[in-house]
Design a protein around this motif. Structure first.
Motif, PDB file in Angstrom:
ATOM      1  N   PHE A  61       7.859  -0.787   0.186  1.00 28.26           N
ATOM      2  CA  PHE A  61       7.144  -0.630   1.459  1.00 28.26           C
ATOM      3  C   PHE A  61       6.422  -1.958   1.674  1.00 28.26           C
ATOM      4  O   PHE A  61       5.461  -2.265   0.969  1.00 28.26           O
ATOM      5  CB  PHE A  61       6.159   0.544   1.342  1.00 28.26           C
ATOM      6  CG  PHE A  61       5.493   0.965   2.618  1.00 28.26           C
ATOM      7  CD1 PHE A  61       6.184   1.062   3.817  1.00 28.26           C
ATOM      8  CD2 PHE A  61       4.138   1.325   2.609  1.00 28.26           C
ATOM      9  CE1 PHE A  61       5.554   1.490   4.982  1.00 28.26           C
ATOM     10  CE2 PHE A  61       3.505   1.756   3.759  1.00 28.26           C
ATOM     11  CZ  PHE A  61       4.225   1.839   4.942  1.00 28.26           C
ATOM     12  N   CYS A 131       3.872  -0.395  12.808  1.00 27.91           N
ATOM     13  CA  CYS A 131       2.427  -0.265  12.599  1.00 27.91           C
ATOM     14  C   CYS A 131       1.837  -1.663  12.456  1.00 27.91           C
ATOM     15  O   CYS A 131       2.544  -2.603  12.101  1.00 27.91           O
ATOM     16  CB  CYS A 131       2.124   0.493  11.310  1.00 27.91           C
ATOM     17  SG  CYS A 131       2.611   2.219  11.356  1.00 27.91           S
ATOM     18  N   ILE A 133      -0.511  -2.255  10.240  1.00 24.75           N
ATOM     19  CA  ILE A 133      -0.824  -2.380   8.812  1.00 24.75           C
ATOM     20  C   ILE A 133       0.085  -1.401   8.080  1.00 24.75           C
ATOM     21  O   ILE A 133       0.489  -0.386   8.654  1.00 24.75           O
ATOM     22  CB  ILE A 133      -2.320  -2.044   8.554  1.00 24.75           C
ATOM     23  CG1 ILE A 133      -2.704  -2.307   7.109  1.00 24.75           C
ATOM     24  CG2 ILE A 133      -2.655  -0.604   8.941  1.00 24.75           C
ATOM     25  CD1 ILE A 133      -4.220  -2.270   6.876  1.00 24.75           C
ATOM     26  N   HIS A 134       0.415  -1.689   6.856  1.00 23.25           N
ATOM     27  CA  HIS A 134       1.166  -0.722   6.069  1.00 23.25           C
ATOM     28  C   HIS A 134       0.222  -0.131   5.024  1.00 23.25           C
ATOM     29  O   HIS A 134      -0.065  -0.760   4.001  1.00 23.25           O
ATOM     30  CB  HIS A 134       2.397  -1.380   5.438  1.00 23.25           C
ATOM     31  CG  HIS A 134       3.487  -1.618   6.442  1.00 23.25           C
ATOM     32  ND1 HIS A 134       4.644  -2.302   6.166  1.00 23.25           N
ATOM     33  CD2 HIS A 134       3.593  -1.218   7.746  1.00 23.25           C
ATOM     34  CE1 HIS A 134       5.412  -2.329   7.263  1.00 23.25           C
ATOM     35  NE2 HIS A 134       4.795  -1.689   8.226  1.00 23.25           N
ATOM     36  N   CYS A 135      -0.264   1.063   5.332  1.00 20.55           N
ATOM     37  CA  CYS A 135      -1.224   1.747   4.456  1.00 20.55           C
ATOM     38  C   CYS A 135      -0.441   2.294   3.275  1.00 20.55           C
ATOM     39  O   CYS A 135       0.545   3.014   3.460  1.00 20.55           O
ATOM     40  CB  CYS A 135      -1.905   2.881   5.210  1.00 20.55           C
ATOM     41  SG  CYS A 135      -2.510   2.381   6.834  1.00 20.55           S
ATOM     42  N   TYR A 137      -0.880   4.630   1.243  1.00 23.62           N
ATOM     43  CA  TYR A 137      -0.869   6.086   1.041  1.00 23.62           C
ATOM     44  C   TYR A 137      -0.140   6.808   2.170  1.00 23.62           C
ATOM     45  O   TYR A 137      -0.149   8.037   2.227  1.00 23.62           O
ATOM     46  CB  TYR A 137      -2.327   6.597   0.979  1.00 23.62           C
ATOM     47  CG  TYR A 137      -3.112   6.114   2.167  1.00 23.62           C
ATOM     48  CD1 TYR A 137      -3.846   4.938   2.096  1.00 23.62           C
ATOM     49  CD2 TYR A 137      -3.060   6.783   3.373  1.00 23.62           C
ATOM     50  CE1 TYR A 137      -4.506   4.449   3.207  1.00 23.62           C
ATOM     51  CE2 TYR A 137      -3.715   6.303   4.487  1.00 23.62           C
ATOM     52  CZ  TYR A 137      -4.435   5.141   4.388  1.00 23.62           C
ATOM     53  OH  TYR A 137      -5.079   4.648   5.506  1.00 23.62           O
ATOM     54  N   CYS A 138       0.499   6.065   3.083  1.00 27.70           N
ATOM     55  CA  CYS A 138       1.044   6.659   4.316  1.00 27.70           C
ATOM     56  C   CYS A 138       2.029   7.795   4.022  1.00 27.70           C
ATOM     57  O   CYS A 138       2.950   7.643   3.224  1.00 27.70           O
ATOM     58  CB  CYS A 138       1.752   5.587   5.134  1.00 27.70           C
ATOM     59  SG  CYS A 138       2.491   6.268   6.635  1.00 27.70           S
ATOM     60  N   GLY A 176       4.738   5.987  12.848  1.00 24.71           N
ATOM     61  CA  GLY A 176       4.256   4.663  13.241  1.00 24.71           C
ATOM     62  C   GLY A 176       2.958   4.723  14.036  1.00 24.71           C
ATOM     63  O   GLY A 176       2.209   5.673  13.942  1.00 24.71           O
ATOM     64  N   ARG A 207      -4.165   3.716  14.671  1.00 25.14           N
ATOM     65  CA  ARG A 207      -5.073   2.962  13.797  1.00 25.14           C
ATOM     66  C   ARG A 207      -5.306   1.571  14.410  1.00 25.14           C
ATOM     67  O   ARG A 207      -6.106   0.799  13.911  1.00 25.14           O
ATOM     68  CB  ARG A 207      -4.400   2.881  12.414  1.00 25.14           C
ATOM     69  CG  ARG A 207      -5.266   2.480  11.264  1.00 25.14           C
ATOM     70  CD  ARG A 207      -4.807   3.168   9.999  1.00 25.14           C
ATOM     71  NE  ARG A 207      -5.146   2.487   8.759  1.00 25.14           N
ATOM     72  CZ  ARG A 207      -6.366   2.351   8.245  1.00 25.14           C
ATOM     73  NH1 ARG A 207      -7.413   2.812   8.896  1.00 25.14           N
ATOM     74  NH2 ARG A 207      -6.546   1.744   7.084  1.00 25.14           N
ATOM     75  N   HIS A 236      -8.070   6.362  13.113  1.00 28.34           N
ATOM     76  CA  HIS A 236      -7.913   6.589  11.684  1.00 28.34           C
ATOM     77  C   HIS A 236      -8.653   5.474  10.953  1.00 28.34           C
ATOM     78  O   HIS A 236      -8.129   4.376  10.810  1.00 28.34           O
ATOM     79  CB  HIS A 236      -6.406   6.604  11.352  1.00 28.34           C
ATOM     80  CG  HIS A 236      -6.121   6.706   9.896  1.00 28.34           C
ATOM     81  ND1 HIS A 236      -4.852   6.661   9.390  1.00 28.34           N
ATOM     82  CD2 HIS A 236      -6.930   6.850   8.824  1.00 28.34           C
ATOM     83  CE1 HIS A 236      -4.904   6.761   8.080  1.00 28.34           C
ATOM     84  NE2 HIS A 236      -6.154   6.868   7.717  1.00 28.34           N
TER      85      HIS A 236
HETATM   86  S1  SF4 Z   1      -1.083   5.599   7.934  1.00 29.45           S
HETATM   87 FE1  SF4 Z   1      -0.630   5.268  10.116  1.00 29.45          FE
HETATM   88  S2  SF4 Z   1      -1.046   3.080  10.462  1.00 29.45           S
HETATM   89 FE2  SF4 Z   1      -0.884   3.378   8.260  1.00 29.45          FE
HETATM   90  S3  SF4 Z   1       1.255   2.916   7.774  1.00 29.45           S
HETATM   91 FE3  SF4 Z   1       1.121   5.136   8.102  1.00 29.45          FE
HETATM   92  S4  SF4 Z   1       1.600   5.484  10.267  1.00 29.45           S
HETATM   93 FE4  SF4 Z   1       1.134   3.283   9.986  1.00 29.45          FE
END
Ligand code: SF4
Length: 353
Positions: A61, A131, A133-135, A137-138, A176, A207, A236
């Protein structure tokens, strides 16, 4: 001054290419986001080889961190709560029982390309896989957007489904991140939704105003501030520092445009699993016009087990928040269980174990 009418010759209609739209500043900021975890660490004055398994996790990821979010991280702190949300770690490559690719059952609830219908009265449109940012924990980090999204802007099947279900009152734009799409496309989609008479609300889960505040520009405020539908934005943010400048100004502009602002956070080990941080998150958000909505238990997505906080600890934190804050500042503690008719509340009931 001419004494005779001046003949202006024009190309026949439709033969001239439309003038290209200038690239908005937010899209330039998005394009220049950091995509290499070693660069991210170096920019914070941290050793690039300090995190075991980082490159392997990055391949699963890809890293993405915009400059404005990086600017809110604390240089020299490897445990910075904003950094930990975005930095790949070797733990992501460890398989853990119960942690799966689609923990919330999105695939099973697809009613049309890009349209998820799980709960009564509302549907979700998966507008884009992109997105800011790539969180780490997504819960959709493995979602196959290409296979389950409509062809570019072909919302006909989804809109026909919504139009045929009178009980649907609200459409949620998700992804996304829906605000990764340009305003022209979003405004057009919002217009088409507003043409469906039984719809009342358009909710946007995003976000971007927090992560990339440049996104809240005149073009976005222009279409959000008008139209028949009520506009609700569910932000978020997981940590109070995410609300710091320049996000604070972006949120004030959204509130001034009449958008109802709510925040949902995910309870994350080592990031916000203490009462001080959670209380400050609610207080800081409210100061900017953002009401608490949900505090989510982590969705059990493959590669995210190291972020999980136990239900027992989550309820204890909820009780502390309840004791410290006025009721309107206490988010509902919830988790999503596939097949349930709504989020499952862990608190306020049962408040005690
Ligand atoms: S939590 Fe939201 S902003 Fe973060 S990677 Fe997942 S979909 Fe994208």
């Amino acid at each position: 001054m001419p004494t005779k009418p001046v003949m202006i010759t024009r190309e026949p209609r439709g033969t001239q290419p439309p003038a290209p739209r200038p690239t908005p500043a937010w899209q330039q900021a998005l394009a220049s986001a950091i995509r290499d975890p070693e660069i991210l660490l170096r920019r914070l004055g941290l050793a690039p080889d300090a995190v075991p398994g980082m490159q392997e996790a990055d391949r699963l990821f890809r890293t993405r961190v915009p400059e404005s979010y990086l600017a809110r991280m604390q240089p020299g702190d490897p445990r910075d709560p904003l950094l930990l949300q975005a930095l790949p770690r070797g733990e992501e490559t460890h398989e853990q029982p119960g942690f799966v690719s689609d923990p919330v059952g999105d695939h099973d609830a697809l009613a049309a390309p890009g349209l998820v219908h799980k709960y009564h009265g509302r549907v979700l449109l998966l507008t884009t896989g992109a997105c800011a940012i790539h969180c780490r924990y997504c819960f959709r980090r493995e979602f196959d957007y290409a296979d389950h999204s409509p062809a570019r802007d072909d919302w006909d099947a989804a809109l026909a489904y919504i139009a045929g279900h009178q009980e649907i009152r609200e459409v949620i734009l998700s992804g996304g991140d829906p605000l990764a799409l340009g305003d022209h496309r979003l405004a057009r989609l919002a217009e088409r939704l507003a043409d469906i008479p039984h719809l009342q609300r358009l909710r946007i889960h995003t976000r971007l105003p927090v992560i990339l505040p440049e996104r809240v520009d005149a073009a976005l405020l222009g279409w959000l501030g008008q139209g028949r539908l009520q506009h609700i934005m569910v932000l978020h943010a997981n940590h109070p520092r995410e609300f710091a400048a320049p996000a604070d100004q972006a949120l004030r502009r959204l509130a001034a445009a009449g958008v109802t602002l709510l925040n949902q956070a995910v309870l994350l080990a080592g990031i916000n699993d203490d009462a001080d941080t959670l209380a400050e998150l609610q207080e800081t958000g409210f100061h900017l016009g953002v009401l608490p909505y949900y505090l989510h238990q982590l969705d059990r997505t493959r590669g995210t087990a190291h972020f999980e906080v136990s239900a027992h600890r989550a309820r204890a934190l909820y009780r502390e928040l309840h004791a410290r804050l006025p009721g309107y500042l206490v988010p509902r503690l919830a988790r999503e269980i596939p097949g349930e008719p709504g989020k499952t509340l862990l608190a306020p009931f049962p408040a005690r174990e």
